[in-house]
Design a protein around this motif. Structure first.
Motif, PDB file in Angstrom:
ATOM      1  N   GLN A 185      53.323 122.440 116.307  1.00 21.55           N
ATOM      2  CA  GLN A 185      54.205 121.270 116.428  1.00 21.55           C
ATOM      3  C   GLN A 185      53.527 120.243 117.325  1.00 21.55           C
ATOM      4  O   GLN A 185      53.064 120.571 118.417  1.00 21.55           O
ATOM      5  N   ILE A 186      53.463 119.010 116.831  1.00 12.92           N
ATOM      6  CA  ILE A 186      53.005 117.901 117.685  1.00 12.92           C
ATOM      7  C   ILE A 186      54.252 117.077 117.950  1.00 12.92           C
ATOM      8  O   ILE A 186      54.906 116.579 117.024  1.00 12.92           O
ATOM      9  N   GLY A 187      54.631 116.995 119.212  1.00 13.12           N
ATOM     10  CA  GLY A 187      55.906 116.407 119.580  1.00 13.12           C
ATOM     11  C   GLY A 187      55.898 114.893 119.597  1.00 13.12           C
ATOM     12  O   GLY A 187      54.843 114.240 119.502  1.00 13.12           O
ATOM     13  N   ALA A 188      57.105 114.348 119.727  1.00 19.16           N
ATOM     14  CA  ALA A 188      57.288 112.901 119.721  1.00 19.16           C
ATOM     15  C   ALA A 188      56.395 112.213 120.755  1.00 19.16           C
ATOM     16  O   ALA A 188      55.800 111.168 120.485  1.00 19.16           O
ATOM     17  N   ARG A 189      56.303 112.838 121.929  1.00 19.10           N
ATOM     18  CA  ARG A 189      55.541 112.195 123.016  1.00 19.10           C
ATOM     19  C   ARG A 189      54.037 112.206 122.763  1.00 19.10           C
ATOM     20  O   ARG A 189      53.291 111.502 123.424  1.00 19.10           O
ATOM     21  N   ASN A 190      53.586 113.032 121.859  1.00 21.92           N
ATOM     22  CA  ASN A 190      52.148 113.151 121.581  1.00 21.92           C
ATOM     23  C   ASN A 190      51.770 112.666 120.187  1.00 21.92           C
ATOM     24  O   ASN A 190      50.652 112.920 119.735  1.00 21.92           O
ATOM     25  N   MET A 191      52.698 111.967 119.528  1.00 20.80           N
ATOM     26  CA  MET A 191      52.432 111.608 118.130  1.00 20.80           C
ATOM     27  C   MET A 191      51.157 110.792 117.962  1.00 20.80           C
ATOM     28  O   MET A 191      50.485 110.863 116.941  1.00 20.80           O
ATOM     29  N   GLN A 192      50.819 110.005 118.989  1.00 22.42           N
ATOM     30  CA  GLN A 192      49.581 109.222 118.877  1.00 22.42           C
ATOM     31  C   GLN A 192      48.497 109.721 119.820  1.00 22.42           C
ATOM     32  O   GLN A 192      47.630 108.943 120.237  1.00 22.42           O
ATOM     33  N   ASN A 193      48.524 111.016 120.120  1.00 23.69           N
ATOM     34  CA  ASN A 193      47.425 111.629 120.884  1.00 23.69           C
ATOM     35  C   ASN A 193      46.366 111.997 119.841  1.00 23.69           C
ATOM     36  O   ASN A 193      46.398 113.062 119.235  1.00 23.69           O
ATOM     37  N   PHE A 194      45.451 111.065 119.622  1.00 22.72           N
ATOM     38  CA  PHE A 194      44.560 111.190 118.459  1.00 22.72           C
ATOM     39  C   PHE A 194      43.614 112.387 118.551  1.00 22.72           C
ATOM     40  O   PHE A 194      43.283 112.994 117.536  1.00 22.72           O
ATOM     41  N   GLU A 195      43.202 112.737 119.787  1.00 24.09           N
ATOM     42  CA  GLU A 195      42.337 113.920 119.923  1.00 24.09           C
ATOM     43  C   GLU A 195      43.104 115.180 119.544  1.00 24.09           C
ATOM     44  O   GLU A 195      42.573 116.096 118.919  1.00 24.09           O
ATOM     45  N   LEU A 196      44.381 115.224 119.943  1.00 26.18           N
ATOM     46  CA  LEU A 196      45.225 116.377 119.608  1.00 26.18           C
ATOM     47  C   LEU A 196      45.433 116.455 118.091  1.00 26.18           C
ATOM     48  O   LEU A 196      45.358 117.534 117.494  1.00 26.18           O
ATOM     49  N   LEU A 197      45.644 115.312 117.469  1.00 27.71           N
ATOM     50  CA  LEU A 197      45.832 115.270 116.011  1.00 27.71           C
ATOM     51  C   LEU A 197      44.579 115.773 115.296  1.00 27.71           C
ATOM     52  O   LEU A 197      44.650 116.571 114.360  1.00 27.71           O
TER      53      LEU A 197
END
Ligand code: E4P
Ligand code: PEP
Length: 341
Positions: A185-197
């Protein structure tokens, strides 16, 4: 523009198609989706180039897309993508079924997990949720059990045979979360954490991508594009409410975004009626509305002792409320031609 190479295309043919694009001033980015190489460019050079490319050796077809979406676009893939988790008959998102994920907001203890999981399984949940790494507004709030929480969740996966989803908040943790769960799950707060994506995309594990609380539909879909671009097309989108002036609900559930996202993308879209409303009495009506407007499933917070929950107890359904929700959901899901899986 997307140049879809044929599955048998040789490396030389891919390079020669790329060279043709470069000769027209376009910068192709290559990606492999479901075993097929695609060359993606941001711009396009007009219909003539598409015709030339389409007759080039090793090229299967050329898709010209007008907006900024590429691999997530229905123009690229008109048919619905199905994301299946667990063994046969497990949770499938995006098919004719409607799948419900349920569990506590946060993993707290073995006893809490046993109680909540037994109750949601008895009512028909086909997948479990539970946060081990919690993204909290305040550094003084419960941050989750971390690795110990992941282990407790994995025990429930083994005990029930059901797939589990849990949030990952840093790129460094993707590997261990992917090992212990079925879906990241990639949460709302990390939706634009591009490295995480990117890291989640590279893991090959299915991804549940929540909409950022201030993200437009386009930004949400482009976040999904990062995961697909890494060769991972198992992405399920989740509308979980956006920020508005309204303070009577925790966030404002944007059901129009569900219908619009379903129009724009082939990816499945589910709804989180718990984090969006923040109120148990709104969870059932919003779940029924979500099923009616074309959502492919739900992710619902359930707790058997909500007043003592360590995170978001105020929005959790108890066992009885969840069972009532599942009973009321069935006829609505069937009325829109689907089945409650
Ligand atoms: C839980 O899932 C989230 O971490 C939670 O909703 C964050 O909210 P809060 O930290 O503002 O309570
Ligand atoms: C969650 O589902 O645990 C969560 C933190 O949700 P969101 O990212 O939507 O706030």
């Amino acid at each position: 523009m997307i140049v879809v190479m044929s599955p048998q295309a040789s490396r030389e043919q891919v390079e020669s198609a790329s060279e043709l694009l470069r000769s027209r001033g376009l910068i192709p980015v290559s990606s492999t989706v479901a075993g097929v190489t695609v060359l993606i460019t941001e711009g396009t050079d007009g219909p003539e180039l598409a015709t030339v490319l389409e007759s080039a050796p090793g090229v299967d077809r050329v898709v010209t897309v007008s907006g900024s979406q590429r691999l997530t676009s229905r123009v690229f893939r008109p048919e619905d993508t199905e994301v299946a988790l667990g063994s046969a008959g497990g949770a499938v998102f995006g098919g004719t079924g409607f799948a419900v994920i349920a569990g506590p907001c946060a993993v707290e203890s073995p006893a809490q997990m046993n109680a909540v999981v037994d109750s949601v399984v008895a009512s028909g949940a086909v997948m479990l949720r539970g946060g081990a790494f919690k993204p909290r507004t305040s550094p003084y709030s419960f941050q989750g059990l971390g690795l110990a929480g992941l282990t407790l969740l994995a025990e429930q996966r083994k005990r029930t045979g059901l797939p589990v989803v849990t949030e990952v908040v840093t790129p460094e943790d993707v590997k261990c979360v992917a090992e212990e769960s079925d879906m990241l799950q990639i949460g709302a707060r990390n939706m634009q954490n591009f490295e995480l994506l990117r890291e989640a995309g590279a893991s090959g594990r299915p991804v549940l991508l929540k909409r950022g609380m201030s993200a437009t539909i386009e930004e949400w879909l482009l976040a999904a594009e990062y995961v697909l671009h890494m060769g991972n097309s198992d992405v399920v989108l989740c509308e979980r409410g956006i920020r508005s002036f309204e303070r009577g609900t925790r966030f404002t559930l944007d059901l129009s975004a569900v219908a619009e996202a379903k129009r724009l993308t082939h990816l499945p879209v589910i709804v989180d009626p718990s984090h969006s409303t923040g109120k148990p009495h709104l969870v059932t009506p919003m779940s029924l509305a979500a099923a009616s407007c074309g959502a492919d499933g739900l992710i619902v917070d359930v707790h058997t002792d909500a007043s003592n929950a360590m995170c978001d107890g105020a929005q959790a359904l108890d066992s009885e409320q969840f069972s009532t929700l599942m009973g009321r959901l069935k006829p609505v899901v069937e009325a829109v031609g689907r089945t409650l899986s």
